[in-house]
Structure formats: structure tokens, C-alpha cells
Design a protein around this motif. Structure first.
Motif, PDB file in Angstrom:
ATOM      1  N   ARG A   9       0.838  -1.206   0.000  1.00 13.01           N
ATOM      2  CA  ARG A   9       0.000   0.000   0.000  1.00 13.01           C
ATOM      3  C   ARG A   9       0.870   1.253   0.000  1.00 13.01           C
ATOM      4  NH1 ARG A   9      -2.740  -1.387   3.907  1.00 13.01           N
ATOM      5  NH2 ARG A   9      -4.532  -2.119   2.711  1.00 13.01           N
ATOM      6  N   GLN A  10       1.873   1.289   0.878  1.00 13.78           N
ATOM      7  CA  GLN A  10       2.731   2.471   0.972  1.00 13.78           C
ATOM      8  C   GLN A  10       3.520   2.673  -0.320  1.00 13.78           C
ATOM      9  OE1 GLN A  10       2.609   4.810   3.553  1.00 13.78           O
ATOM     10  NE2 GLN A  10       3.610   5.918   1.892  1.00 13.78           N
ATOM     11  N   LEU A  13       1.063   3.981  -2.942  1.00 14.14           N
ATOM     12  CA  LEU A  13       0.741   5.393  -2.677  1.00 14.14           C
ATOM     13  C   LEU A  13       1.896   6.295  -3.089  1.00 14.14           C
ATOM     14  CD1 LEU A  13      -1.094   5.358   0.778  1.00 14.14           C
ATOM     15  CD2 LEU A  13      -1.960   6.336  -1.354  1.00 14.14           C
ATOM     16  N   GLU A  58      -5.517  11.166  -6.062  1.00 14.50           N
ATOM     17  CA  GLU A  58      -6.522  10.333  -6.727  1.00 14.50           C
ATOM     18  C   GLU A  58      -6.996  11.016  -8.011  1.00 14.50           C
ATOM     19  OE1 GLU A  58      -8.636   8.111  -2.936  1.00 14.50           O
ATOM     20  OE2 GLU A  58      -9.585   9.909  -3.740  1.00 14.50           O
ATOM     21  N   VAL A 122      -5.913   2.498  -4.250  1.00 20.48           N
ATOM     22  CA  VAL A 122      -4.478   2.751  -4.207  1.00 20.48           C
ATOM     23  C   VAL A 122      -3.814   1.946  -5.316  1.00 20.48           C
ATOM     24  CG1 VAL A 122      -2.386   2.486  -2.809  1.00 20.48           C
ATOM     25  CG2 VAL A 122      -4.500   3.317  -1.751  1.00 20.48           C
ATOM     26  N   ARG A 133      -7.166   2.153   1.230  1.00 16.20           N
ATOM     27  CA  ARG A 133      -6.388   2.846   2.267  1.00 16.20           C
ATOM     28  C   ARG A 133      -6.161   1.985   3.516  1.00 16.20           C
ATOM     29  NH1 ARG A 133      -4.476   8.190   1.364  1.00 16.20           N
ATOM     30  NH2 ARG A 133      -5.532   8.952  -0.471  1.00 16.20           N
TER      31      ARG A 133
END
Length: 188
Positions: A9-10, A13, A58, A122, A133
């Protein structure tokens, strides 16, 4: 990319933010117009179209939402009455801030059941596994709507489609497709 979901996820992002920093305002507008063309074609068979108000890096589905309204569709956005409970979709424009900095319709707006939902993400993989998220808000809200036949379309920049599989947990709600400025891809 790392396989652990939090690390994935990180990384996703960070990659999205880095990509958006390379896109000037004019090019971003052009990409969001191309996205709107693809999303608008999906709205032809829907009566209630749900989207989201974009946050940060986004991509925005708002042009498509405006076009859907212009041709008689009801448009809706997620709204929290209680951040600890699943959000509902309310008809109307996202005019007031809700929890987590998300703009949402006024609380007195009517609750609706969308049959087409544009879902922020993401990252996504080729099986329709969405990486959000990490709080599970969309999964809790979408599980019932998917069972009732709502079409769930992830929306993002083309680079958010990962070539590797995202680990899928039992509570993850797979999406039916992914839309980007490059087009729409359907899964399985």
C-alpha cells in the motif's frame, strides 16, 4: 513490489504521488477528460451512479458524474453518519466535509442504492483485487451491493494496475473492472 499489504500500500501510494507530480495541470485535465469518456459509456445502463470526491493524488471521476447527471442519472457519493459503521450512498453533490477529510452530501440527502459504483483505489491487480487505504470502509459498504448486482468499477491512473497479484483477504470485495484514462478492463 513488496508482498505484505501495508508495505505494498505504501509503495503504491508513493508511486501514485510520484506519478502525479510529473503531470502538469493541463495534462491532468486531459487525462481526467479521457477517463470521463470511458466512465460515461458505463453510465448508459445505470440509473444510480455512485462516485467519490477525490483526495490528493486520486484521479477525479467528477466529470463523468456531471455527465451522468446531465443525462438523467441520479448521482451519489459515500457519506458517513458514524465513522465506525459502513458508509451509505447519499444522492447529491459532496458539499460538506465528513470524517477523514472526505467531502460528502449533506446528511439530510436521500439514501440511494447505486447500481454502478466508481471505486477509488491505491492499486488493483488483474483479478480485481483492490488495495485501498486499509481501513475497510469500502469493503464493508460494497459487500452487500455487489450481492445485489451493483457493478463495481475501480478508478485510477493507468499505472495503478499492478502486474503482480495483491494478496486477497477473505473480507476483500473484488471489483468487476478497472477504468483509467487508457480505457476499461473487466475481470473474470
Amino acid at each position: 513490489m513488496p508482498q505484505h499489504k501495508d508495505m505494498l500500500r505504501q509503495a503504491a501510494l508513493d508511486a501514485r504521488k510520484a506519478f502525479v507530480r510529473t503531470v502538469d495541470d493541463a495534462h491532468r485535465t486531459l487525462l481526467e477528460q479521457k477517463l470521463a469518456q470511458h466512465l460515461t459509456s458505463l453510465c448508459a445502463h445505470a440509473s444510480v451512479v455512485a462516485g467519490y470526491h477525490p483526495l490528493g493524488s486520486e484521479i477525479s471521476p467528477l466529470l463523468a458524474m456531471e455527465e451522468a447527471r446531465a443525462v438523467g442519472r441520479i448521482v451519489a457519493f459515500p457519506a458517513f453518519a458514524d465513522p465506525a459503521k459502513p458508509f451509505r450512498f447519499l444522492a447529491g453533490d459532496p458539499l460538506e466535509p465528513g470524517p477523514f477529510g472526505i467531502m460528502q452530501p449533506k446528511r439530510r440527502a436521500p439514501v440511494v442504492e447505486p447500481d454502478l459504483i466508481f471505486v477509488p483505489l491505491v492499486a488493483i491487480d488483474g483479478r480485481g483485487t483492490r488495495l485501498g487505504r486499509g481501513k475497510g470502509h469500502y469493503d464493508r459498504a460494497l459487500v452487500r451491493l455487489r450481492k445485489t448486482g451493483a457493478k463495481l468499477i475501480g478508478v485510477g491512473w493507468a499505472m495503478q494496475m499492478l502486474p503482480t497479484e495483491i494478496p486477497r483477504d477473505p473480507w476483500d470485495v473484488p471489483l468487476h473492472g478497472f477504468a483509467s484514462p487508457d480505457g476499461v478492463e473487466y475481470f473474470g
